[in-house]
Design an enzyme around this catalytic site. Structure first.
Site, PDB file in Angstrom:
ATOM      1  N   TYR A   8      43.397  13.049  95.152  1.00  0.00           N
ATOM      2  CA  TYR A   8      42.518  12.624  94.045  1.00  0.00           C
ATOM      3  C   TYR A   8      41.091  13.097  94.313  1.00  0.00           C
ATOM      4  O   TYR A   8      40.431  13.667  93.436  1.00  0.00           O
ATOM      5  CB  TYR A   8      42.590  11.096  93.934  1.00  0.00           C
ATOM      6  CG  TYR A   8      41.756  10.479  92.826  1.00  0.00           C
ATOM      7  CD1 TYR A   8      42.266  10.375  91.523  1.00  0.00           C
ATOM      8  CD2 TYR A   8      40.480   9.978  93.069  1.00  0.00           C
ATOM      9  CE1 TYR A   8      41.504   9.792  90.508  1.00  0.00           C
ATOM     10  CE2 TYR A   8      39.715   9.397  92.063  1.00  0.00           C
ATOM     11  CZ  TYR A   8      40.241   9.305  90.782  1.00  0.00           C
ATOM     12  OH  TYR A   8      39.480   8.730  89.780  1.00  0.00           O
ATOM     13  N   SER A  53      34.562  11.094  89.521  1.00  0.00           N
ATOM     14  CA  SER A  53      34.695   9.806  90.220  1.00  0.00           C
ATOM     15  C   SER A  53      33.804   9.820  91.452  1.00  0.00           C
ATOM     16  O   SER A  53      33.590  10.888  92.057  1.00  0.00           O
ATOM     17  CB  SER A  53      36.149   9.611  90.653  1.00  0.00           C
ATOM     18  OG  SER A  53      36.253   8.516  91.525  1.00  0.00           O
TER      19      SER A  53
END
Ligand SMILES: NC(=O)c1ccc[n+]([C@@H]2O[C@H](COP(=O)([O-])OP(=O)(O)OC[C@H]3O[C@@H](n4cnc5c(N)ncnc54)[C@H](OP(=O)(O)O)[C@@H]3O)[C@@H](O)[C@H]2O)c1
Length: 296
Positions: free
Chosen positions: A154, A141
């Site tokens: 995350y 990501s």
């Protein structure tokens, strides 16, 4: 590349990017094994894939469990005799101010968003060595590179995935096992609605297909890393700032959602209360209101 008869494992195939990619690989004749927890969605996906490639199947389970992650690889080889492409795409979001993050939150993020790809890859390497060829693609990501506010677990898990993938690239040299990292920006999938705390991101979101296209591209051109979308002004400037002016990037991300003074005040009060009780651990309740969010 001729995908007919190639065995492709795609984790996180029950929705979003993974589902889109699974159907696209099946349409090219690949034998897709879809992996996720929601079995009914996987059944439906396998049905759709079988319209194009009759041997498509699925494995339902929790990739946060090492036993299941490893079984995905062993079971795939037992079923189909080989594993050509492993796409580690499963992931889950977390938008939480660090004052509210527990060790259990961090553990979950690391297991699902990072360790799962380690477990499947380590299990796959011996099979790929025996075959003489293989592809491992990890879906990371942009959050790994820009650290959006309230996404520390995350970001950390995806950044670990980035480091793991770079290390594999070096260590697997000469093995004919190709490793790639696909780095999506904001993609329009259900991930944005999965966390209790809503995301404040209101910019454009791109269709999952652009990530699917990148998966094919990194395989066919043996690209190590591909950011998608490739020519977004937002992502290109984030990349440039990261290398040439990292402190500007950090300040820019903090500006996106400044930490409200009452968030710090509440966390301080909570810390004082827990210290007063003789512990340094987290007490119950939430320190932050959490008004915004960042990249998925
Ligand atoms: N959408 C974005 O903007 C964006 C941006 C950057 C990176 N990404 C990354 O892209 C990947 C795909 O995300 P997406 O956008 O397609 O979101 P999604 O639609 O929410 O897909 C996530 C997939 O992961 C699976 N999954 C989650 N936890 C799991 C677990 N414990 N065990 C097994 N499977 C699990 C989910 O299936 P079940 O719930 O059925 O288990 C689902 O199939 C993720 O790694 C995500 O971090 C997405």
């Amino acid at each position: 590349m001729d995908y007919r008869g190639k065995v492709v494992v795609i984790t996180g195939a029950s929705s979003g990017i993974g589902r889109d990619a699974a159907v696209a690989f099946a349409k090219r004749g690949a034998i897709v094994v879809g992996v996720a927890r929601r079995e009914s969605l996987l059944q439906e996906l396998a049905g759709e894939c079988r319209r194009h490639a009759p041997d498509a199947s699925y494995l339902a389970g929790d990739l946060g469990e090492r036993g299941f992650a490893e079984r995905v690889v062993h079971e795939t080889v037992a079923r189909h005799g080989r594993l050509d492409v492993l796409i580690n795409n499963a992931g889950l979001p977390m938008h939480k101010q660090i004052y509210d993050v527990t060790p259990e939150d961090m553990d979950l993020q690391m297991r699902v968003n990072f360790m799962a790809c380690v477990w499947t890859t380590l299990a796959a390497i011996p099979y790929m060595l025996r075959q003489g060829e293989g592809y491992v693609i990890n879906v990371s990501s942009m959050a790994a590179k820009v650290a959006p506010p309230r996404e520390t677990p995350y970001t950390a898990a995806k950044a670990a995935m980035d480091g793991f993938t770079a290390g594999l690239w070096s260590d697997l040299a000469g093995s004919n096992i190709h490793v790639s990292l696909v780095v999506p920006g904001p993609i329009d999938t259900e991930i944005w609605g999965k966390d209790d705390s809503p995301s404040a991101y209101s910019g454009p979101k791109y269709p999952p297909k652009i990530v699917t296209d990148a998966l094919f591209e990194v395989i066919e051109k043996k690209v190590h890393e591909r950011v998608v979308p490739r020519f977004s002004a937002q992502l290109v400037s984030a990349h440039l700032l990261r290398f040439f002016a990292p402190s500007v990037l950090l300040r820019g991300m903090a500006w996106m959602e400044p930490v409200a003074p009452d968030v710090v005040a509440k966390a301080r009060a909570r810390a004082a209360a827990s210290t007063g009780r003789g512990g340094g651990g987290a007490a119950g309740g939430s320190a932050s209101g959490g008004t915004g969010g960042g990249a998925g």
